[in-house]
Scaffold this motif. Structure first.
Motif: not given
Length: 403
Positions: A115, A119, A122, A156, A159, A162
């Motif tokens: 995770m 992030r 991203k 997860n 995410e 996304s």
């Protein structure tokens, strides 16, 4: 050249060959030509076939190497010319490297770090287009597709969906993802239907839309009825306007291929689209709903479903002159399909009583475009024997009835 440099002589090699502005962050392409990072980023992000702007050579490697020597020369020149109002450009922050991205992808394979790494990836992707392209180049899209198709933690997966959406994967990359495995497409379809959050469901729909747009025709023709059932649920229980528009674009894109019209009709799309159109107050969504009906009315089963719905023909007729020229054009096309291929005695009488005939006469009087006017004229000519002498047509319109 910017206004701030007027009155000073700027060395030509300080200027970006694309924008002709002083370079703030000079970088070297694999062809050996130096450009400003922002300018070359824009060039590369808008070109399907990536080439060097000056040499026109195709670029197999889009790695940008900072030109530190030229940057220092430009900064020194700016400092010397400060009395003329020229500001010194700050030293740019070094962009993320492919090796750093690969390290994050490797670390994310650890369940405890996944995770956190997703992030961070991203954040990197959102910084600029070059980072997105670098991530795609090292296989980030394939890895994210694997996480989505083989979920361990729901959060997860959300995410990963996304991040994959925000990567803005290239057409070739999307095509490769589509052909990689059925499990990935099915996983996105599941998330679209029952994802953990509205956001992930929206991103799943948008990803599927982009993938189907890039897919080969044979892949689009392989869509199953359950896919249309999922889209039907999206329209029945809206997630967001963005998701609704993406679902409608998906329908418009896949329906023309193979037996997809029949599959969509079998899934009950026609009645749901009519019900949605009845309650719709947004121009663009109304236009797309009519486009879906138009697609489905190109098959007999679709026209039958439209006519079976109590408000089907009426809502199509109602949208002539009501929303936009696009909506009017599409509504006339739908009526044309019904009148030409399903125009039995009862349908013809229904069209007359609803006021469709009078509205078509009005189309001939108003500038709706040549093709729309031609279609309206042809519809009126088809059933002139029944319609022309009807008292249902207002006197001021009967004069425009084609002979």
């Amino acid at each position: 050249m910017s206004d701030s440099t007027k009155g000073t002589e700027v060395p030509s090699y300080f200027l970006c060959p694309i924008s002709l502005e002083i370079m703030k962050d000079p970088v070297i392409l694999s062809t050996g030509i130096t450009y400003d990072r922002e300018s070359i980023d824009k060039w590369l992000s808008t070109k399907e076939n990536v080439t060097c702007p000056l040499t026109k050579q195709p670029l197999t490697d889009i790695e940008l190497t900072p030109n530190h020597t030229l940057r220092r020369l430009i900064q020194s020149w700016c400092t010397i010319n400060a009395p003329f109002g020229i500001e010194r450009f700050p030293t740019p922050r070094l962009p993320i490297s492919k090796s750093q991205i690969l390290k994050l992808l490797q670390d994310s394979k650890s369940p405890n770090l996944q995770m956190k790494c997703l992030r961070r990836l991203k954040t990197i992707a959102m910084e600029n287009d070059m980072n997105k392209r670098s991530m795609e180049a090292v296989g980030a899209a394939d890895y994210l597709a694997y996480i989505i198709a083989n979920p361990s933690e729901v959060s997860n997966v959300d995410e990963a969906v996304s991040l994959l959406y925000h990567l803005h994967v290239s057409q070739n990359g999307l095509k490769a993802l589509f052909g990689k495995s059925d499990e990935f497409v099915e996983a996105l379809t599941r998330i679209m239907q029952c994802g953990a959050s509205f956001e992930s469901r929206t991103y799943a729909i948008l990803l599927l839309k982009s993938m189907y747009e890039a897919a080969e025709p044979i892949q689009v023709m392989a869509v199953k009825v359950k896919f249309f059932n999922t889209l039907k649920q999206i329209l029945l229980n809206p997630i967001s306007r963005k998701a609704t528009k993406a679902a409608l674009k998906l329908l418009i894109g896949v329906c023309p291929w193979g037996r997809n019209k029949l599959k969509a009709v079998e899934a009950g799309i026609v009645s749901v689209v009519i019900e949605t159109l009845l309650d719709c107050d947004e121009k663009r969504i109304s236009e797309m709903l009519l486009m879906v009906i138009d697609q489905l009315c190109m098959c007999a089963d679709g026209r039958a479903e439209l006519l079976k719905h109590g408000a089907g023909l009426a809502i199509v007729f109602k949208n002539i002159f009501r929303i936009s020229q696009v909506a009017t054009k599409t509504a006339v096309k739908i009526i044309y399909s019904v009148a030409k291929f399903s125009g039995n005695k009862n349908v013809v009488q229904d069209m007359l009583q609803l006021g469709v005939v009078g509205k078509l006469c009005l189309v001939l009087q108003v500038n709706c475009g040549n093709k729309t006017s031609e279609k309206a004229k042809e519809i009126l000519m088809m059933h002139a024997r029944i319609w022309k002498k009807s008292s249902c047509i207002p006197c001021h319109l009967i004069s425009s009835y084609p002979s």
